[in-house]
Design an enzyme around this catalytic site. Sequence first.
Site, PDB file in Angstrom:
ATOM      1  N   SER A 185       0.679  -1.195  -0.005  1.00 40.30           N
ATOM      2  CA  SER A 185       0.016  -0.107  -0.112  1.00 40.30           C
ATOM      3  C   SER A 185       0.893   1.203  -0.119  1.00 40.30           C
ATOM      4  CB  SER A 185      -0.863   0.101   1.343  1.00 40.30           C
ATOM      5  OG  SER A 185      -1.487   1.178   1.475  1.00 40.30           O
ATOM      6  N   TYR A 210      -2.381  -0.854  10.335  1.00 41.42           N
ATOM      7  CA  TYR A 210      -2.123  -1.249   8.931  1.00 41.42           C
ATOM      8  C   TYR A 210      -0.997  -0.924   8.418  1.00 41.42           C
ATOM      9  CZ  TYR A 210      -3.876  -0.716   4.082  1.00 41.42           C
ATOM     10  OH  TYR A 210      -3.854  -1.012   2.722  1.00 41.42           O
TER      11      TYR A 210
END
Length: 288
Positions: free
Chosen positions: A177, A190
């Site tokens: 990401s 995350y």
Amino acid sequence: MRVLPATLHTLVTVTRSNLEVTLSEVVDPALPLTPHSGLAGMSVMVTGAGSGIGRAAVAALVAAGARVLAVGRTEQALKETAAEAAGPGEASWTRADIRRSEDVEAAVRVTEERYGPLQGAFNAAGTFGRFGPLHGDDPENFADVVGTNLGGVWDCMRHQLPRIREAGGGSIVNCASVAAHLGHARSPLYSATKHAVIGLSKSAALQYAADNVRINVVSPGSTDTPMLRSLYPSEEALDTRRHRAPLRRLGTSQDVAGAVLWLLDSTASGYVTGQTVIVDGGVTAGSS
């Protein structure tokens, strides 16, 4: 030298001063010059295939001629992914939870039973978990986010690598990401797991390079997927995401799938391993 398209059955005459040379077409007309022709017939496993980036990757791979097993947790969504994929390749599905090692092992086995020796994988499954301050987090959320985003990728590679190595080599792409390159104020956990995916992938790339196995990472930015819209349900919030990117739009799942196909295709990226392709509209390039 520029190669003429295979559809042109012509002779080319080149004149330089008093020298005239006739060149015949150098490309075998029987060989189509198609994008990602190196994926034709490739046996590929894709996790997180029920929606978003994973679903787009399955569709793009099948269009390029690959034989793909779509893996995920929701049966109906997987059925739709496989049904929507069209092209010279083929797709089928199987249910698996990548947090369960026995599920991952079974998915690899099913891929090989249906499509032959495993040659490629796109490990796209992931979760944001719950957003909020670190001190308000709990062990359950930690176990889910780390178990999916890092543990799931680790376990997929643990089962995929021996099979790809035995097949003579291939390619794995792991999904990180843009949060692997920046902090993420709403979810430190995350972000941490996505940083870890890059470290894991780089290290594995070094371990398996001699076996002709390439391992790379794709890092999407804000991509218009059901997962993103669940986090930012209002158009105002999505507009904020759009304007963060110098390209002034959200990414599409197809944007990311294009990078994945390039990384999987050894005829296109055969000298690329241990690298990360960031597909973020320019966010990590700096301020504009």
